[in-house]
Design an enzyme around this catalytic site. Structure first.
Site, mmCIF file in Angstrom:
data_model
loop_
_atom_site.group_PDB
_atom_site.id
_atom_site.type_symbol
_atom_site.label_atom_id
_atom_site.label_comp_id
_atom_site.label_asym_id
_atom_site.label_seq_id
_atom_site.Cartn_x
_atom_site.Cartn_y
_atom_site.Cartn_z
ATOM 1 N N HIS A 484 0.872 -1.178 0.000
ATOM 2 C CA HIS A 484 0.000 0.000 0.000
ATOM 3 C C HIS A 484 0.904 1.221 0.000
ATOM 4 C CE1 HIS A 484 -3.781 2.217 0.775
ATOM 5 N NE2 HIS A 484 -2.928 3.101 1.277
ATOM 6 N N CYS A 485 0.800 2.022 -1.036
ATOM 7 C CA CYS A 485 1.699 3.162 -1.206
ATOM 8 C C CYS A 485 0.998 4.452 -0.796
ATOM 9 C CB CYS A 485 2.156 3.251 -2.662
ATOM 10 S SG CYS A 485 3.283 4.627 -2.961
ATOM 11 N N PRO A 486 1.435 5.102 0.279
ATOM 12 C CA PRO A 486 0.788 6.357 0.688
ATOM 13 C C PRO A 486 1.028 7.493 -0.289
ATOM 14 C CG PRO A 486 2.745 5.941 2.013
ATOM 15 C CD PRO A 486 2.540 4.720 1.182
ATOM 16 N N ASP A 489 -1.763 6.997 -2.472
ATOM 17 C CA ASP A 489 -2.983 6.771 -1.694
ATOM 18 C C ASP A 489 -3.785 5.603 -2.253
ATOM 19 O OD1 ASP A 489 -4.768 7.353 0.392
ATOM 20 O OD2 ASP A 489 -6.085 8.465 -0.968
#
Length: 738
Positions: A484-486, A489
């Site tokens: 999950h890449c912030p 998002d």
């Protein structure tokens, strides 16, 4: 439970002290004559206490003729001889009404249970001090494969023991979500009560099991049900003081002012149980003040801050202002004043964002879980574009046309792949359409001995394909989950992995091109007539003051080049291995922990050399492969440095480097069942027929030159399937790895 360890029988009253509905006190005792008060001490509220000294009576009976001991250790051969010699039947009961099926069930002797049932054992026989059925005994040890077997043979899940608890209550108290999923799919009413009016949700809330509370609420349990003393699940949750449970109940609409028969509100219970701090925090997280009333903000901001769509846009756009303010201050003020003023301004703007997050919907209470970080990148990209169009392009197009065209192309590609990676479905595993379909999936997994956390998601109620993982941020299972890449998002998975890799590659090239362009641009500009610098020499000072805003912006994006380069390197290495970031960090392995020799030994222990009769899979996997393994809900604490290391992908970079430099023969390294060699892996990734510009068929990808669907991949490709099986890596949760 190991067959070689003496087992115990559930005792009728030892685990019942603590939960009561007396109108004169906070809940204290279940099934007790005089309900004791709940104190601040650790009151153990267990239904049945299994003492190690309780075991089948031995006396002087030889082991070969002791039917209870034979059932306990699972020896089918001696049991068959007893039946053949007419010494006992499958329905034999001792003086307490306990049958061999009880002892086989509580000791997880699957083959013995099946043997007894096939020989006519009464599946609903009640025995022991608790007057419980074999299914109840098995449920209290979380042996849900045994429970499933008994249910298939007619076990009545609504039968109760001497204290009025059915199997759903017993399973709830032990907190096994997988057993609850099985039982709830047996048409058991979700709000079925015990003798004192307690529902399963009340027990889960009291015991402090957030996963079970969430499961009951999603199943439709009455969040405001009351027991005989007028207590609701919220009262019970505050007795235990579990913040996730209290917060979840409030989110589902629990009455914050409900009173018991003796007039005690949740706030009163929290005060008596010393859980006021938990109560206040849960209220605050859900948007209420300490009195339980909805917070009212000035200027009508409440409706805006509670709106998820509005706050999502705010968190995404706010960093645009932050990036501009920081660059402007550093480029237009003397350095001694610029740095502290920039820090104050940046932290001030971030403080505003954090205050907004504290009043936002619950999923946005942590800034890293909002689109804030993706806004930081988007803001940087925006101001680079503005600077290029209005400053760099007019001055350099005539002297560096090719460089400008290349930068414009890669800037547009970066923007396109960034937006696509951010907005595209990353590969969410489709959910089943009904509970009947869920039940079919569950039964299929039981038949394959795969009903466990590696193969079934209790949140999505779906079978988990290989390489998938449940993302807590997205609240969905993602096929071929990478991370999950912030910064986008969004999750990176089967559908958008290639777009994500193209995004960071184009970003890498675009940054390098922009740095070259701005260097040429600054050299073209005339030096200022008057200039004075406090730190750098006069020549460099004249160079910097030609366009300080562009140079500071250059410095900012040059810093980003460091982690982008590491991220590119990691992703390219993983592509060559056909490996995801999650697999890279947690390890790819073929499960060889159950070779054929151990399968044979397990079959002998079960009393038969037949794998089928012993309840073993073809690879020797037992009927209960992961049931004894507990699941910790305790989160890890990470320091600031470690958090940023995860956010920037530095930990992944060094993990990849360590793996590449690791000593020892390759044969000792974990096998990757999806690797087809560097050339084939790269060809599968880059030559996938899915369009580069546009959506791909959900879940599809190439593996070994063939199209596969990761949404439906449940078995390891036969090319790599040997004596083991692929084991997914669903143990820890590095949600922030990039």
């Amino acid at each position: 439970m190991s067959s070689g360890t003496p087992s115990t029988e559930p005792e009728s009253s030892g685990r019942s002290a603590g939960m009561s509905t007396s109108p004169t006190s906070i809940p204290a005792g279940k099934g007790t004559t005089t309900p004791p008060k709940v104190t601040q001490q650790d009151v153990s509220v267990e239904l049945k206490n299994m003492r190690p000294d309780r075991s089948p009576p031995k006396g002087s009976i030889p082991l070969g003729e002791d039917i209870m001991q034979i059932a306990r250790i699972g020896e089918i051969g001696p049991m068959q001889r007893l039946f053949d010699e007419k010494k006992f039947t499958a329905n034999y009961q001792d003086e307490e009404g306990i049958t061999p099926l009880h002892w086989a069930a509580i000791n997880n002797q699957y083959a013995m249970c099946k043997f007894l049932l096939d020989n006519g054992a009464d599946v609903n026989a009640k025995g022991g001090d608790s007057v419980a059925t074999p299914a109840m005994w098995a449920a209290q040890r979380c042996h849900y494969y045994i429970v499933h077997l008994l249910l298939q043979h007619g076990a009545d899940p609504l039968l109760t023991d001497v204290q009025g608890y059915n199997i759903l209550h017993l399973a709830t108290i032990d907190g096994n979500a997988f057993l609850l999923v099985l039982l709830l799919h047996q048409e058991i009413p979700v709000d079925v009560i015990d003798q004192q009016g307690h529902t399963g949700l009340m027990w889960a809330a009291y015991k402090g099991y957030p996963a079970c509370v969430d499961l009951f609420l999603r199943w439709g349990a009455n969040v405001n049900a009351v027991d005989d003393g007028g207590l609701t699940p919220l009262h019970w949750a505050l007795v235990k003081g579990s913040l996730p449970c209290v917060q979840k109940l409030i989110e589902y609409g629990a009455d914050r002012f409900a009173k018991t028969r003796d007039g005690k509100s949740p706030a009163t219970v929290a005060g008596e149980m010393n859980t006021t701090r938990v109560w206040y925090r849960a209220l605050d997280e859900c948007g209420y003040d300490v009195d339980g009333n909805t917070k009212v903000l000035p200027m009508g901001l409440t409706s805006w801050l509670r709106n998820k769509s509005v706050m999502s846009k705010f968190f995404f756009l706010w960093p645009f202002l932050m990036v501009y303010a920081a660059v402007y201050i550093l480029s237009h003020m003397v350095i001694y004043a610029a740095i502290p003023i920039m820090l104050v301004a940046t932290f001030g703007l971030q403080w505003v964002a954090q205050k907004a997050a504290s009043q936002a919907p619950s999923e946005y209470r942590v800034l890293q879980k909002t689109p804030y970080l993706s806004g930081v990148f988007a803001g940087s990209l925006f101001w680079v574009g503005v600077t290029y169009i209005f400053s760099v392009l007019p001055a350099t197009y005539s002297t560096s046309p090719i460089l400008n065209i290349l930068f414009a192309v890669f800037y547009c590609l970066t923007t396109y792949f960034y937006i696509y990676s951010m907005t595209e479905d990353p590969g969410f595993v489709p959910k089943t359409g009904s509970r009947n379909q869920q039940k079919v999936v569950i039964n299929e997994l039981f038949e394959q001995w795969k009903f466990d956390e590696e193969n079934f998601c209790v949140f999505c109620m779906v079978r988990k394909p290989l390489r998938s993982k449940h993302c807590k941020r997205c609240s969905r299972c993602v096929a071929k989950h990478d991370h999950h890449c912030p910064w986008i998002d969004n999750c990176v998975g089967a559908n958008n992995l290639r777009h994500f890799v193209l995004y960071i590659i184009c970003l890498e090239i675009g940054i390098i091109l922009f740095l070259q362009l701005t260097y040429r641009y600054i050299n073209i500009l005339p030096a200022p007539v008057e200039h004075a610098c406090n730190i750098i020499n006069e020549e460099l000072c004249g160079f910097v003051l030609r366009d300080p805003f562009t140079l500071v912006l250059d410095l900012w994006i040059a810093i980003q080049l460091v982690w982008v380069t590491m991220l590119c390197a990691v992703q390219l290495v993983q592509i060559s291995r056909n490996q995801t970031t999650y697999e890279n960090m947690r390890g790819h392995s073929i499960d060889r922990s159950y070779p054929s020799s151990r399968a044979f030994a397990s079959a002998i222990t079960a009393g038969t050399t037949s794998l089928e009769a012993a309840g073993l899979s073809a690879t020797g996997q037992g009927p209960n492969p992961a049931l004894a393994r507990g699941h910790s809900h305790r989160g890890r604490r990470h320091g600031c440095l470690q958090q940023w290391s995860s956010l920037l992908g530095i930990d992944t970079f060094f993990a990849t480097a360590r793996d590449g430099l690791r000593d020892g023969p390759r044969a000792d390294r974990p096998k990757n069942p999806f690797s087809r060699g560097i050339i084939t892996n790269c060809r599968d990734f880059w030559c996938d027929p899915a369009p580069y510009f546009g959506k791909r068929e959900p879940g599809t990808a190439m593996l070994g030159g063939e199209i596969v669907n990761y949404n439906q991949m449940y078995e390891v490709p036969m090319r790599m399937y040997s004596d083991g099986r692929y084991q997914s890596v669903a143990h820890d949760d590095p949600e922030q790895h990039v």
